[in-house]
Design a protein around this motif. Structure first.
Motif, PDB file in Angstrom:
ATOM      1  N   VAL A  74      45.871  44.571  45.953  1.00 37.77           N
ATOM      2  CA  VAL A  74      45.545  45.609  44.976  1.00 37.77           C
ATOM      3  C   VAL A  74      45.250  46.929  45.683  1.00 37.77           C
ATOM      4  O   VAL A  74      45.644  48.000  45.212  1.00 37.77           O
ATOM      5  CB  VAL A  74      44.364  45.175  44.080  1.00 37.77           C
ATOM      6  CG1 VAL A  74      43.906  46.293  43.173  1.00 37.77           C
ATOM      7  CG2 VAL A  74      44.746  43.967  43.266  1.00 37.77           C
ATOM      8  N   CYS A 109      44.793  49.653  38.838  1.00 39.70           N
ATOM      9  CA  CYS A 109      44.219  49.085  40.070  1.00 39.70           C
ATOM     10  C   CYS A 109      42.704  49.262  40.076  1.00 39.70           C
ATOM     11  O   CYS A 109      41.972  48.353  40.478  1.00 39.70           O
ATOM     12  CB  CYS A 109      44.839  49.727  41.295  1.00 39.70           C
ATOM     13  SG  CYS A 109      46.550  49.259  41.579  1.00 39.70           S
ATOM     14  N   THR A 122      41.242  46.763  37.884  1.00 40.51           N
ATOM     15  CA  THR A 122      41.238  45.464  38.559  1.00 40.51           C
ATOM     16  C   THR A 122      40.038  45.344  39.486  1.00 40.51           C
ATOM     17  O   THR A 122      39.415  44.285  39.575  1.00 40.51           O
ATOM     18  CB  THR A 122      42.544  45.273  39.343  1.00 40.51           C
ATOM     19  OG1 THR A 122      43.640  45.445  38.461  1.00 40.51           O
ATOM     20  CG2 THR A 122      42.602  43.896  39.973  1.00 40.51           C
ATOM     21  N   ALA A 140      36.007  47.744  33.196  1.00 40.40           N
ATOM     22  CA  ALA A 140      37.453  47.567  33.334  1.00 40.40           C
ATOM     23  C   ALA A 140      38.153  47.894  32.020  1.00 40.40           C
ATOM     24  O   ALA A 140      39.179  48.584  32.010  1.00 40.40           O
ATOM     25  CB  ALA A 140      37.774  46.139  33.776  1.00 40.40           C
TER      26      ALA A 140
END
Length: 120
Positions: free
Chosen positions: A9, A39, A42, A53
């Motif tokens: 990531v 990203c 994540t 998130a």
């Protein structure tokens, strides 16, 4: 396994953030920014912050990017979209295959989490 996923990531986030400033096409730059936002979302999910998130995806990758793309379309910037070099298609194909293989790896080797503590 988490360290390996973090490295993947991180590499995608760095590559996408570099593409944001190096792309000549503003739409491609905006899409790279969306990938950078995903990203970051994540990372929040990996830190056990699902609300952050979700907010990252809904607010930034959703609403803000719609405004940016709408502004780009209103400016009517002419870019020759028919030019596609073979290395871009090959890079996209390789990245797609790697993503598909990693998703399969995580799905086959992952374990289902169980509740911790007493169940009443």
């Amino acid at each position: 396994m988490e360290t390996f996923f973090f490295m993947i990531v991180a590499a995608v986030a760095v590559l996408a953030s570099i593409l944001v400033i190096t792309c000549k096409n503003p739409i491609n730059s905006a899409l790279s920014l969306v990938l950078t936002f995903f990203c970051l979302a994540t990372y929040y999910a990996m830190l056990n912050a699902p609300f952050m998130a979700a907010v990252q995806i809904i607010v930034y990758a959703g609403a803000i990017m719609v405004l940016i793309v709408f502004t780009i379309m209103l400016l009517n910037i002419r870019v020759d979209a028919n030019k596609k070099s073979s290395h871009q298609v090959a890079l996209g194909s390789v990245m797609g295959i790697i993503t598909l293989l990693l998703a399969g790896l995580f799905l086959t080797r992952g374990k289902v989490s169980q509740p911790v503590g007493e169940i009443t």
